[in-house]
Scaffold this motif. Structure first.
Motif, mmCIF file in Angstrom:
data_model
loop_
_atom_site.group_PDB
_atom_site.id
_atom_site.type_symbol
_atom_site.label_atom_id
_atom_site.label_comp_id
_atom_site.label_asym_id
_atom_site.label_seq_id
_atom_site.Cartn_x
_atom_site.Cartn_y
_atom_site.Cartn_z
ATOM 1 N N GLU A 101 0.948 -1.088 -0.203
ATOM 2 C CA GLU A 101 -0.127 -0.330 0.487
ATOM 3 C C GLU A 101 0.478 1.125 -0.663
ATOM 4 O O GLU A 101 0.703 1.903 -0.548
ATOM 5 C CB GLU A 101 -1.222 -0.011 1.373
ATOM 6 N N HIS A 102 2.104 1.018 0.580
ATOM 7 C CA HIS A 102 2.997 2.196 0.825
ATOM 8 C C HIS A 102 3.318 2.596 -0.621
ATOM 9 O O HIS A 102 3.188 3.561 -1.225
ATOM 10 C CB HIS A 102 4.011 2.226 1.893
ATOM 11 N N ALA A 103 3.813 1.280 -0.832
ATOM 12 C CA ALA A 103 4.113 1.977 -2.782
ATOM 13 C C ALA A 103 2.836 2.147 -2.863
ATOM 14 O O ALA A 103 3.356 3.361 -4.087
ATOM 15 C CB ALA A 103 4.917 -0.152 -3.352
ATOM 16 N N ARG A 104 1.962 1.532 -3.614
ATOM 17 C CA ARG A 104 1.159 2.032 -4.169
ATOM 18 C C ARG A 104 0.824 3.991 -3.821
ATOM 19 O O ARG A 104 0.218 4.511 -5.002
ATOM 20 C CB ARG A 104 0.199 1.503 -4.390
ATOM 21 N N ALA A 105 0.970 4.426 -2.585
ATOM 22 C CA ALA A 105 0.729 5.566 -2.732
ATOM 23 C C ALA A 105 2.009 6.319 -2.950
ATOM 24 O O ALA A 105 1.302 7.228 -3.403
ATOM 25 C CB ALA A 105 0.354 5.482 -1.232
#
Ligand code: HEC
Length: 144
Positions: A101-105
Protein backbone atom coordinates in the motif's frame (compact mmCIF):
# COMPACT_ATOMS: atom_id res chain seq x y z
CA UNK A 1 49.69 -6.01 -13.28
CA UNK A 2 49.22 -3.74 -10.32
CA UNK A 3 47.85 -1.00 -12.58
CA UNK A 4 45.49 -3.44 -14.25
CA UNK A 5 43.98 -4.45 -10.90
CA UNK A 6 43.60 -0.84 -9.81
CA UNK A 7 41.69 0.01 -12.98
CA UNK A 8 39.40 -2.97 -12.44
CA UNK A 9 38.61 -1.84 -8.92
CA UNK A 10 37.76 1.66 -10.09
CA UNK A 11 35.43 0.35 -12.79
CA UNK A 12 33.62 -1.85 -10.28
CA UNK A 13 33.42 1.05 -7.87
CA UNK A 14 31.53 3.20 -10.36
CA UNK A 15 28.99 0.57 -11.38
CA UNK A 16 28.26 -0.59 -7.86
CA UNK A 17 28.65 2.93 -6.33
CA UNK A 18 26.93 3.09 -2.97
CA UNK A 19 26.04 -0.58 -2.92
CA UNK A 20 29.50 -2.08 -2.95
CA UNK A 21 29.71 -5.13 -0.76
CA UNK A 22 26.08 -6.18 -1.35
CA UNK A 23 26.17 -9.81 -2.43
CA UNK A 24 22.54 -10.76 -2.76
CA UNK A 25 21.28 -9.89 -6.28
CA UNK A 26 17.68 -9.31 -5.12
CA UNK A 27 18.83 -6.92 -2.42
CA UNK A 28 21.03 -5.19 -4.99
CA UNK A 29 18.08 -4.80 -7.37
CA UNK A 30 15.77 -3.24 -4.81
CA UNK A 31 18.54 -0.86 -3.69
CA UNK A 32 19.03 0.17 -7.31
CA UNK A 33 15.30 0.83 -7.60
CA UNK A 34 15.39 3.02 -4.49
CA UNK A 35 18.47 4.85 -5.75
CA UNK A 36 16.71 5.54 -9.02
CA UNK A 37 13.87 7.24 -7.12
CA UNK A 38 16.36 9.20 -5.02
CA UNK A 39 18.01 10.34 -8.26
CA UNK A 40 14.68 11.73 -9.49
CA UNK A 41 14.16 13.53 -6.19
CA UNK A 42 17.59 15.12 -6.64
CA UNK A 43 16.57 16.37 -10.08
CA UNK A 44 13.56 18.07 -8.49
CA UNK A 45 15.66 19.33 -5.58
CA UNK A 46 18.24 20.93 -7.88
CA UNK A 47 15.46 22.87 -9.62
CA UNK A 48 13.78 23.81 -6.34
CA UNK A 49 17.06 25.25 -5.08
CA UNK A 50 17.67 27.07 -8.34
CA UNK A 51 20.84 25.08 -9.08
CA UNK A 52 19.19 24.08 -12.30
CA UNK A 53 16.75 26.03 -14.48
CA UNK A 54 13.11 25.14 -13.90
CA UNK A 55 11.80 22.86 -16.61
CA UNK A 56 8.22 21.63 -16.27
CA UNK A 57 8.76 18.84 -18.81
CA UNK A 58 11.80 17.56 -16.88
CA UNK A 59 9.74 17.66 -13.67
CA UNK A 60 7.04 15.56 -15.28
CA UNK A 61 9.61 13.13 -16.66
CA UNK A 62 11.04 12.69 -13.15
CA UNK A 63 7.54 12.18 -11.69
CA UNK A 64 6.63 9.60 -14.31
CA UNK A 65 9.93 7.80 -13.71
CA UNK A 66 9.29 7.81 -9.96
CA UNK A 67 5.78 6.44 -10.38
CA UNK A 68 7.17 3.70 -12.59
CA UNK A 69 9.84 2.77 -10.06
CA UNK A 70 7.27 2.83 -7.27
CA UNK A 71 5.15 0.36 -9.23
CA UNK A 72 8.12 -2.03 -9.23
CA UNK A 73 8.61 -1.92 -5.46
CA UNK A 74 6.29 -4.85 -4.59
CA UNK A 75 7.93 -7.20 -7.10
CA UNK A 76 11.41 -6.02 -6.13
CA UNK A 77 10.69 -6.90 -2.50
CA UNK A 78 8.73 -10.06 -3.15
CA UNK A 79 11.80 -12.27 -2.64
CA UNK A 80 12.53 -12.28 1.07
CA UNK A 81 16.17 -11.61 0.38
CA UNK A 82 18.66 -10.57 3.01
CA UNK A 83 22.16 -9.21 3.00
CA UNK A 84 24.37 -7.90 5.79
CA UNK A 85 24.19 -4.50 4.06
CA UNK A 86 20.41 -4.45 3.81
CA UNK A 87 18.43 -1.95 5.85
CA UNK A 88 15.10 -3.63 5.14
CA UNK A 89 13.22 -4.70 8.27
CA UNK A 90 12.01 -8.34 8.25
CA UNK A 91 8.52 -7.18 9.28
CA UNK A 92 8.00 -6.24 5.59
CA UNK A 93 7.28 -9.88 4.82
CA UNK A 94 4.79 -10.23 7.69
CA UNK A 95 2.86 -7.17 6.55
CA UNK A 96 3.40 -7.29 2.83
CA UNK A 97 -0.08 -5.87 2.08
CA UNK A 98 0.63 -2.73 4.07
CA UNK A 99 4.08 -2.47 2.55
CA UNK A 100 2.53 -2.69 -0.92
CA UNK A 101 0.00 0.00 0.00
CA UNK A 102 2.86 2.37 0.77
CA UNK A 103 4.35 1.64 -2.64
CA UNK A 104 1.00 2.26 -4.32
CA UNK A 105 0.55 5.50 -2.35
CA UNK A 106 3.87 6.78 -3.71
CA UNK A 107 2.94 5.69 -7.22
CA UNK A 108 -0.41 7.53 -6.95
CA UNK A 109 1.17 10.66 -5.50
CA UNK A 110 3.79 10.84 -8.27
CA UNK A 111 1.18 10.24 -10.96
CA UNK A 112 -1.24 12.79 -9.48
CA UNK A 113 1.48 15.46 -9.25
CA UNK A 114 2.54 14.99 -12.83
CA UNK A 115 1.28 17.93 -14.90
CA UNK A 116 0.57 20.08 -11.82
CA UNK A 117 4.03 21.56 -11.27
CA UNK A 118 3.93 24.66 -13.45
CA UNK A 119 6.41 26.91 -11.66
CA UNK A 120 9.42 26.58 -9.41
CA UNK A 121 7.25 27.60 -6.46
CA UNK A 122 5.12 24.47 -6.96
CA UNK A 123 8.15 22.25 -6.47
CA UNK A 124 8.46 22.68 -2.71
CA UNK A 125 4.95 21.43 -1.87
CA UNK A 126 5.25 18.64 -4.47
CA UNK A 127 8.55 17.45 -3.01
CA UNK A 128 7.08 17.58 0.47
CA UNK A 129 4.24 15.31 -0.60
CA UNK A 130 6.62 12.88 -2.28
CA UNK A 131 9.00 12.93 0.65
CA UNK A 132 6.15 12.07 3.00
CA UNK A 133 5.25 9.06 0.84
CA UNK A 134 8.89 7.88 1.02
CA UNK A 135 9.20 8.34 4.75
CA UNK A 136 5.80 6.81 5.50
CA UNK A 137 7.28 3.53 4.31
CA UNK A 138 10.85 4.06 5.55
CA UNK A 139 9.69 4.85 9.07
CA UNK A 140 8.13 1.40 9.46
CA UNK A 141 10.13 -0.77 7.10
CA UNK A 142 13.68 0.56 6.92
CA UNK A 143 16.28 0.65 9.66
CA UNK A 144 16.84 4.15 10.97
C1 HEC B 1 7.00 0.75 0.13
C2 HEC B 1 8.11 1.16 0.92
C3 HEC B 1 9.08 2.19 0.46
C4 HEC B 1 8.81 3.38 -0.23
C5 HEC B 1 7.47 3.94 -0.66
C6 HEC B 1 10.08 4.01 -0.44
N1 HEC B 1 11.09 3.25 0.08
FE1 HEC B 1 13.09 3.63 -0.03
N2 HEC B 1 13.51 1.91 0.98
C7 HEC B 1 12.57 1.02 1.46
C8 HEC B 1 13.26 -0.08 2.11
C9 HEC B 1 12.60 -1.27 2.78
C10 HEC B 1 14.63 0.17 2.00
C11 HEC B 1 15.80 -0.70 2.50
C12 HEC B 1 16.19 -1.71 1.39
C13 HEC B 1 17.35 -2.58 1.78
O1 HEC B 1 18.36 -2.05 2.33
O2 HEC B 1 17.30 -3.80 1.55
C14 HEC B 1 14.76 1.44 1.28
C15 HEC B 1 15.97 2.03 0.95
C16 HEC B 1 16.09 3.26 0.32
C17 HEC B 1 17.36 3.87 -0.02
C18 HEC B 1 18.74 3.29 0.24
C19 HEC B 1 19.11 2.40 -0.94
C20 HEC B 1 20.51 1.82 -0.81
O3 HEC B 1 21.31 2.05 -1.70
O4 HEC B 1 20.80 1.14 0.18
C21 HEC B 1 17.08 5.07 -0.63
C22 HEC B 1 18.08 6.09 -1.18
C23 HEC B 1 15.64 5.20 -0.68
N3 HEC B 1 15.07 4.08 -0.11
C24 HEC B 1 14.98 6.28 -1.22
C25 HEC B 1 13.59 6.36 -1.35
C26 HEC B 1 12.90 7.51 -1.91
C27 HEC B 1 13.58 8.79 -2.42
C28 HEC B 1 11.58 7.22 -1.85
C29 HEC B 1 10.42 8.07 -2.30
C30 HEC B 1 10.50 8.74 -3.57
C31 HEC B 1 11.44 5.88 -1.27
N4 HEC B 1 12.69 5.40 -0.98
C32 HEC B 1 10.24 5.23 -1.08
C33 HEC B 1 11.20 1.13 1.34
C34 HEC B 1 10.52 2.14 0.66
Amino acid sequence: MKTYIAVGVIALGTTAFAHSGVKDPDVMNRMMGMSEMAKQMKVLGAMAKGEQAFDAAAVDAALVRMAEEASYIPSLFEPKATDPKSEALPVIWNEFDTFEEHARALEKTSTALSGTVGTRADLGPAMKELGQACSACHSDYRQK
